[in-house]
Design a protein around this motif. Structure first.
Motif, PDB file in Angstrom:
ATOM      1  N   GLU A 179    -116.624 -48.189  33.962  1.00  0.00           N
ATOM      2  CA  GLU A 179    -115.238 -47.952  34.391  1.00  0.00           C
ATOM      3  C   GLU A 179    -114.241 -48.385  33.318  1.00  0.00           C
ATOM      4  OE1 GLU A 179    -112.369 -48.924  38.255  1.00  0.00           O
ATOM      5  OE2 GLU A 179    -114.451 -49.634  38.192  1.00  0.00           O
ATOM      6  N   GLN A 180    -114.585 -49.430  32.582  1.00  0.00           N
ATOM      7  CA  GLN A 180    -113.701 -49.901  31.510  1.00  0.00           C
ATOM      8  C   GLN A 180    -113.570 -48.874  30.384  1.00  0.00           C
ATOM      9  OE1 GLN A 180    -115.187 -53.734  30.272  1.00  0.00           O
ATOM     10  NE2 GLN A 180    -115.145 -54.565  32.341  1.00  0.00           N
ATOM     11  N   GLU A 181    -114.532 -47.969  30.279  1.00  0.00           N
ATOM     12  CA  GLU A 181    -114.491 -46.916  29.263  1.00  0.00           C
ATOM     13  C   GLU A 181    -114.190 -45.549  29.881  1.00  0.00           C
ATOM     14  OE1 GLU A 181    -114.687 -47.039  26.028  1.00  0.00           O
ATOM     15  OE2 GLU A 181    -115.039 -49.210  25.873  1.00  0.00           O
ATOM     16  N   ALA A 182    -113.613 -45.566  31.068  1.00  0.00           N
ATOM     17  CA  ALA A 182    -113.228 -44.342  31.769  1.00  0.00           C
ATOM     18  C   ALA A 182    -114.421 -43.431  32.033  1.00  0.00           C
ATOM     19  CB  ALA A 182    -112.132 -43.599  31.004  1.00  0.00           C
ATOM     20  N   VAL A 183    -115.557 -44.030  32.343  1.00  0.00           N
ATOM     21  CA  VAL A 183    -116.765 -43.284  32.676  1.00  0.00           C
ATOM     22  C   VAL A 183    -117.148 -43.598  34.121  1.00  0.00           C
ATOM     23  CG1 VAL A 183    -119.209 -42.920  32.175  1.00  0.00           C
ATOM     24  CG2 VAL A 183    -117.593 -43.304  30.290  1.00  0.00           C
ATOM     25  N   GLU A 184    -117.393 -42.560  34.907  1.00  0.00           N
ATOM     26  CA  GLU A 184    -117.837 -42.739  36.289  1.00  0.00           C
ATOM     27  C   GLU A 184    -119.365 -42.702  36.325  1.00  0.00           C
ATOM     28  OE1 GLU A 184    -117.605 -40.572  40.699  1.00  0.00           O
ATOM     29  OE2 GLU A 184    -116.588 -39.668  38.963  1.00  0.00           O
ATOM     30  N   LEU A 185    -119.955 -43.750  36.882  1.00  0.00           N
ATOM     31  CA  LEU A 185    -121.404 -43.801  37.036  1.00  0.00           C
ATOM     32  C   LEU A 185    -121.747 -43.362  38.457  1.00  0.00           C
ATOM     33  CD1 LEU A 185    -124.072 -44.505  35.652  1.00  0.00           C
ATOM     34  CD2 LEU A 185    -123.825 -46.842  36.485  1.00  0.00           C
ATOM     35  N   VAL A 186    -122.391 -42.198  38.559  1.00  0.00           N
ATOM     36  CA  VAL A 186    -122.748 -41.620  39.849  1.00  0.00           C
ATOM     37  C   VAL A 186    -124.209 -41.966  40.142  1.00  0.00           C
ATOM     38  CG1 VAL A 186    -122.927 -39.507  41.195  1.00  0.00           C
ATOM     39  CG2 VAL A 186    -121.143 -39.724  39.446  1.00  0.00           C
TER      40      VAL A 186
END
Length: 327
Positions: A179-186
């Motif tokens: 989230e800190q790198e603007a990535v969503e982990l699904v």
């Protein structure tokens, strides 16, 4: 005089022989000694080299290389002979055997500290062990994502993972880093036991529906083995044609044509990091930060160039920061 000396040494020999006969170990090692219990293989040897180079002559070391037939009794015998002040455990099997040995010790016995590394999910493997710490083998996935998107020169906004329920907390921690790198982990969690082929297939269909930009594969032998690779994972990856992030080098092998990119701990640096934990414990009266598992400090980046070039048009000049290019 010669007769006296002869009888004197004969008596010492008989004394030691009686001790061995009674099962009492006579340690050949110094008081502050170290025992390494590890699996066989080049990676483990490299890590031991890093450890030995860092410690030098400060602590005498011994090794026990384990195999399929090694038992907790073998661990117990080696422990009696070496009488180590600290134990280094490399691999999940080594940790499991040492845990069984520790559980059989009397409550009044001194708890020998241990440092565990080169194991899948080290924090879970050492949970409940006494005077135990460790170094994780899993590099936070955000490190892989940031490096891979720079190489691909394309966004990786959503990354998907199918994993078993016992990894829920592990995935949550990694989701926060992403989230800190603007990535969503699904994530799609499946039961720890059950019909793995069917459950993994359902999870992969879910990730496809979510249109994830890449797939992250955990180092879980319960869902990643040759049978499941051939029946589920590889067919999906070849059909989906998105980058696959893996946690061990073999899964990025061009011959397998599965993993695209791997970021793993550097073996030598891992040994150095373990040595620092050992030296700190030595200064702390042989106590470690029990229950604490830290991340590896230095990593090694590997790319399946054959696949990356075919699917994502990667040029080799984009790989200056990659440590190993598999062709």
């Amino acid at each position: 005089m010669k007769k006296f000396v002869y009888h004197r040494y004969l008596s010492i020999g008989l004394f030691l022989g009686i001790f061995c006969f009674l099962g009492v170990a006579v340690s050949a090692y110094a008081e502050d000694s170290l025992l390494i219990i590890r699996a066989h293989g080049k990676d483990y040897e490299q890590t031991v080299t890093g450890l030995k180079d860092e410690i030098g002559e400060d602590i005498p070391m011994a090794e026990l290389v384990i195999g399929k037939r090694t038992t907790k009794g073998d661990i117990a015998r080696k422990m009696r002979y070496i009488s180590p002040r600290i134990v280094v455990l490399m691999d999940n099997t080594a940790i499991s055997l040492y845990r069984k040995y520790q559980l059989e010790q009397p409550v009044s016995a001194t708890v020998i500290p241990s440092v565990s590394l080169m194991a899948s999910f080290t924090d879970l493997a050492v949970k409940g062990m006494k005077n135990a710490t460790g170094i994780a083998y899993e590099v936070p996935v955000v490190t892989s994502i940031v490096n891979l998107r720079a190489i691909l020169n394309r966004p990786l906004d959503k990354v998907g993972i199918v994993c078993r329920e016992f990894l829920r907390d592990f995935v949550s921690r990694n989701a926060a880093y992403c989230e800190q790198e603007a990535v969503e982990l699904v994530s799609y969690l499946i039961p720890d036991r059950g019909r793995m082929t069917s459950n993994i297939g359902k999870g992969l269909k879910f990730l496809e529906k979510e249109q994830v930009d890449a797939i992250w594969i955990p180092n879980d032998s319960g869902i990643i083995n040759m049978e499941l690779l051939q029946s589920v994972w590889i067919p999906f990856a070849r059909k989906y044609k998105k980058p696959v992030i893996v946690g061990i080098e073999i899964l990025a092998s061009p011959g397998l044509d599965f993993g695209t990119f791997a970021v793993i701990p550097d073996n030598i640096s891992l040994g150095i990091q373990a040595a620092e934990v050992i030296l700190d414990a030595m200064e702390n009266n042989w106590q470690v930060d029990a229950g604490e598992t830290v991340s590896p400090r230095s990593v090694y980046k590997i790319i399946n160039f054959r696949q990356a070039k075919r699917l994502f048009n990667i040029r080799e000049e984009k790989l200056q920061d990659v440590d190993k290019i598999l062709k």
